[in-house]
Scaffold this active site. Structure first.
Site, mmCIF file in Angstrom:
data_model
loop_
_atom_site.group_PDB
_atom_site.id
_atom_site.type_symbol
_atom_site.label_atom_id
_atom_site.label_comp_id
_atom_site.label_asym_id
_atom_site.label_seq_id
_atom_site.Cartn_x
_atom_site.Cartn_y
_atom_site.Cartn_z
ATOM 1 N N GLU A 7 40.682 54.462 60.035
ATOM 2 C CA GLU A 7 39.830 54.871 61.153
ATOM 3 C C GLU A 7 39.590 56.375 61.230
ATOM 4 O O GLU A 7 38.497 56.820 61.539
ATOM 5 C CB GLU A 7 40.436 54.450 62.512
ATOM 6 C CG GLU A 7 40.681 52.993 62.704
ATOM 7 C CD GLU A 7 42.120 52.645 62.415
ATOM 8 O OE1 GLU A 7 42.622 51.720 63.050
ATOM 9 O OE2 GLU A 7 42.731 53.303 61.552
ATOM 10 N N ASP A 93 44.266 50.060 61.924
ATOM 11 C CA ASP A 93 45.489 49.847 62.704
ATOM 12 C C ASP A 93 45.841 48.357 62.843
ATOM 13 O O ASP A 93 44.959 47.501 62.856
ATOM 14 C CB ASP A 93 45.335 50.465 64.094
ATOM 15 C CG ASP A 93 45.425 51.981 64.049
ATOM 16 O OD1 ASP A 93 45.866 52.520 63.019
ATOM 17 O OD2 ASP A 93 45.041 52.634 65.049
ATOM 18 N N ASP A 95 46.362 46.145 65.099
ATOM 19 C CA ASP A 95 46.177 45.540 66.412
ATOM 20 C C ASP A 95 44.763 44.967 66.506
ATOM 21 O O ASP A 95 44.024 44.933 65.518
ATOM 22 C CB ASP A 95 46.436 46.563 67.533
ATOM 23 C CG ASP A 95 45.512 47.776 67.447
ATOM 24 O OD1 ASP A 95 44.593 47.781 66.598
ATOM 25 O OD2 ASP A 95 45.697 48.718 68.236
ATOM 26 N N GLU A 97 42.013 46.082 67.968
ATOM 27 C CA GLU A 97 40.940 47.037 67.684
ATOM 28 C C GLU A 97 40.847 47.318 66.185
ATOM 29 O O GLU A 97 39.759 47.377 65.615
ATOM 30 C CB GLU A 97 41.182 48.349 68.450
ATOM 31 C CG GLU A 97 41.088 48.232 69.958
ATOM 32 C CD GLU A 97 39.697 47.861 70.446
ATOM 33 O OE1 GLU A 97 38.699 48.309 69.846
ATOM 34 O OE2 GLU A 97 39.606 47.106 71.433
ATOM 35 N N TYR A 307 53.810 52.620 64.799
ATOM 36 C CA TYR A 307 52.588 52.411 65.581
ATOM 37 C C TYR A 307 52.906 52.398 67.069
ATOM 38 O O TYR A 307 53.838 51.739 67.517
ATOM 39 C CB TYR A 307 51.908 51.110 65.161
ATOM 40 C CG TYR A 307 50.510 50.984 65.696
ATOM 41 C CD1 TYR A 307 49.583 52.002 65.509
ATOM 42 C CD2 TYR A 307 50.118 49.856 66.397
ATOM 43 C CE1 TYR A 307 48.300 51.899 65.998
ATOM 44 C CE2 TYR A 307 48.826 49.735 66.881
ATOM 45 C CZ TYR A 307 47.926 50.765 66.681
ATOM 46 O OH TYR A 307 46.642 50.666 67.184
ATOM 47 N N ARG A 309 51.101 51.465 69.756
ATOM 48 C CA ARG A 309 50.555 50.448 70.675
ATOM 49 C C ARG A 309 51.298 49.145 70.396
ATOM 50 O O ARG A 309 50.947 48.392 69.499
ATOM 51 C CB ARG A 309 49.048 50.289 70.483
ATOM 52 C CG ARG A 309 48.270 51.550 70.807
ATOM 53 C CD ARG A 309 46.765 51.334 70.734
ATOM 54 N NE ARG A 309 46.046 52.587 70.922
ATOM 55 C CZ ARG A 309 45.757 53.147 72.092
ATOM 56 N NH1 ARG A 309 46.150 52.537 73.207
ATOM 57 N NH2 ARG A 309 45.100 54.281 72.184
ATOM 58 N N HIS A 354 55.208 43.169 65.445
ATOM 59 C CA HIS A 354 55.211 44.619 65.614
ATOM 60 C C HIS A 354 56.636 45.104 65.873
ATOM 61 O O HIS A 354 57.512 44.346 66.247
ATOM 62 C CB HIS A 354 54.316 45.023 66.782
ATOM 63 C CG HIS A 354 52.860 44.826 66.498
ATOM 64 N ND1 HIS A 354 51.873 45.328 67.316
ATOM 65 C CD2 HIS A 354 52.212 44.197 65.500
ATOM 66 C CE1 HIS A 354 50.698 45.005 66.824
ATOM 67 N NE2 HIS A 354 50.876 44.310 65.725
#
Length: 425
Positions: A7, A93, A95, A97, A307, A309, A354
């Site tokens: 990203e 990432d 997740d 998104e 990470y 989140r 995660h």
């Protein structure tokens, strides 16, 4: 040459440190397409027809994705690189998104193909920390796109749009009279509206609260060179009662009724999740949630933390083992655990794959990295590092002492504790 798509430029730069010249790393600069943005002012009801909802509500809420000029230019740039690439790794990432960005990149690079099958050159790789080991492990175990995650992100995005675009004009319409200067700032949202409701309910509770007066009386006692401060246990409601109690206590004889000792153990808190990290940063550093996440994003992309989140308190076996070795070497064997301490994630919908937020290298103490960090990064990293190390250390042990004293007709009490082993403190 293989192409790796991430990203952000910062993440691309960090990956470049670990991957050799056989890899070209390119940043998408976030989402490469999205629902159409507002072109009209978001301040007046008359502007509503100019807005494009971007959702076909009559066709099972099908989204209509578009690209800005910048996104189109970036797509063309990635397309040229992908045409020359042997393999294309989507390394966004881990997740919702990130999965959605990977999906949109893959969809756009299909070109005019009507096939539902993505280009066989594409592979999805995920890693929860930007370290050489994690990246190479991910490259050796690529997977397909997780469409459940993509659908979850799309559903959330559609809900954001429907709630915001449908309720905001209703707000303007209902309170437009006499508030022309204010209504431009009014908006509704999927999360925002619920949060406002909770704040309003809490404020009403505060307004309805009837304060009750109470008084504390402390007595300092001295005998044989020992000093003890005890607190009156009787409820004192006003100054008249306080004055009366004071007069009686001054002329009273004090007798120690009991001394109770209880041993205690204090375990460390769990490693950070997103929400607990935000809470700790707010309480200790006075930061907003947004500021905390921006700084954590930088620490993650530069390879210093996992990470950021996550709602999981899981820890990788390798990380726990490294923590034990570090604690043994740095503080002593007596501070390290024989077996790892595991934490149960409270959330029923937590993504257990995660990890919790932790340093990628436990031996990298905050003072050792201060030259690489700005002040905010240093402070947040220190919070994360200490929390992780502490969670794998022995409990604090000690003794709680409760002394109960009688003074005339009143009972008084003092409490204190003595630490016998510091443990994770």
């Amino acid at each position: 040459m293989d192409l790796v798509i991430v990203e952000s430029p910062t993440k691309a730069k960090t990956l470049g440190k670990f991957l050799g010249p056989d890899y070209q790393i390119e940043a998408s600069f976030g989402h490469i397409r999205d629902l159409p943005q507002n072109e009209a002012s978001f301040g007046h009801i008359r502007d509503l027809p100019q807005k494009k909802l971007g959702i076909k509500t009559d066709k099972n809420f099908e989204p209509e994705y578009v690209q800005t000029d910048k996104q189109k230019a970036k797509t063309e740039e990635i397309k040229k690189l992908s045409d020359k690439a042997t393999k294309i790794f989507l390394a966004t990432d881990p997740d919702r998104e990130g999965e959605a960005i990977a999906f949109h990149v893959a969809e756009l690079l299909k070109g005019n193909s009507k096939s539902e099958i993505l280009n066989p050159k594409f592979s999805r790789i995920v890693f929860h920390e930007i370290t050489e080991h994690a990246i190479k492990e991910a490259l050796e175990h690529p997977r397909e796109l997780d469409m459940k995650l993509v659908d979850a992100q799309q559903a959330r995005r559609i809900l954001d749009r429907l709630v915001g675009y449908k309720l905001s004009p209703l707000l303007w319409k209902k309170i437009r009279r006499g508030l022309s200067a204010v209504r431009r700032g009014l908006s509704a949202g999927r999360v925002q509206s619920v949060t406002v409701r909770l704040v309003v309910e809490k404020e009403r509770e505060i307004e309805a609260f009837i304060p009750v007066e109470f008084w504390d009386i402390n007595v300092v006692l001295s005998a044989k060179g020992q000093v003890l401060s005890v607190k009156l246990m009787t409820e004192i409601k006003n100054q008249l009662e306080a004055d009366e109690a004071e007069q009686k206590l001054v002329s009273s004889q004090f007798i120690v009724d009991s001394v109770e000792k209880k041993e205690f153990k204090r375990t460390p808190p769990a490693p950070f999740t997103t929400s607990t990290l935000q809470q700790a940063a707010a309480n200790r550093l006075g930061w907003s949630a947004k500021r905390t996440m921006q700084i954590a994003q930088g620490l993650y992309e530069e390879g210093h933390i996992t990470y950021h989140r996550t709602d999981s308190t899981n820890l990788a076996a390798e990380a726990v083992s490294a923590a034990k070795d570090f604690i043994t070497t740095t503080y002593g064997k007596e501070y390290a655990l024989e077996t790892p301490r595991l934490f149960k994630t409270k959330s029923k919908v937590a993504q257990e794959a995660h990890e919790a937020i932790r340093p990628t290298d436990v031996s990298a103490q905050p003072t050792m990295l201060s030259a690489q960090f700005n002040r905010d990064q240093e402070r947040l990293y220190e919070l994360i590092w200490k929390r992780f190390v502490a969670c794998q250390m022995m409990e604090v042990t000690g003794v709680t002492v409760t002394v109960t004293v009688t003074g005339g007709e009143y009972k008084l009490q003092a409490k204190g504790e003595t630490i016998s082993f510091e443990g994770w403190y």
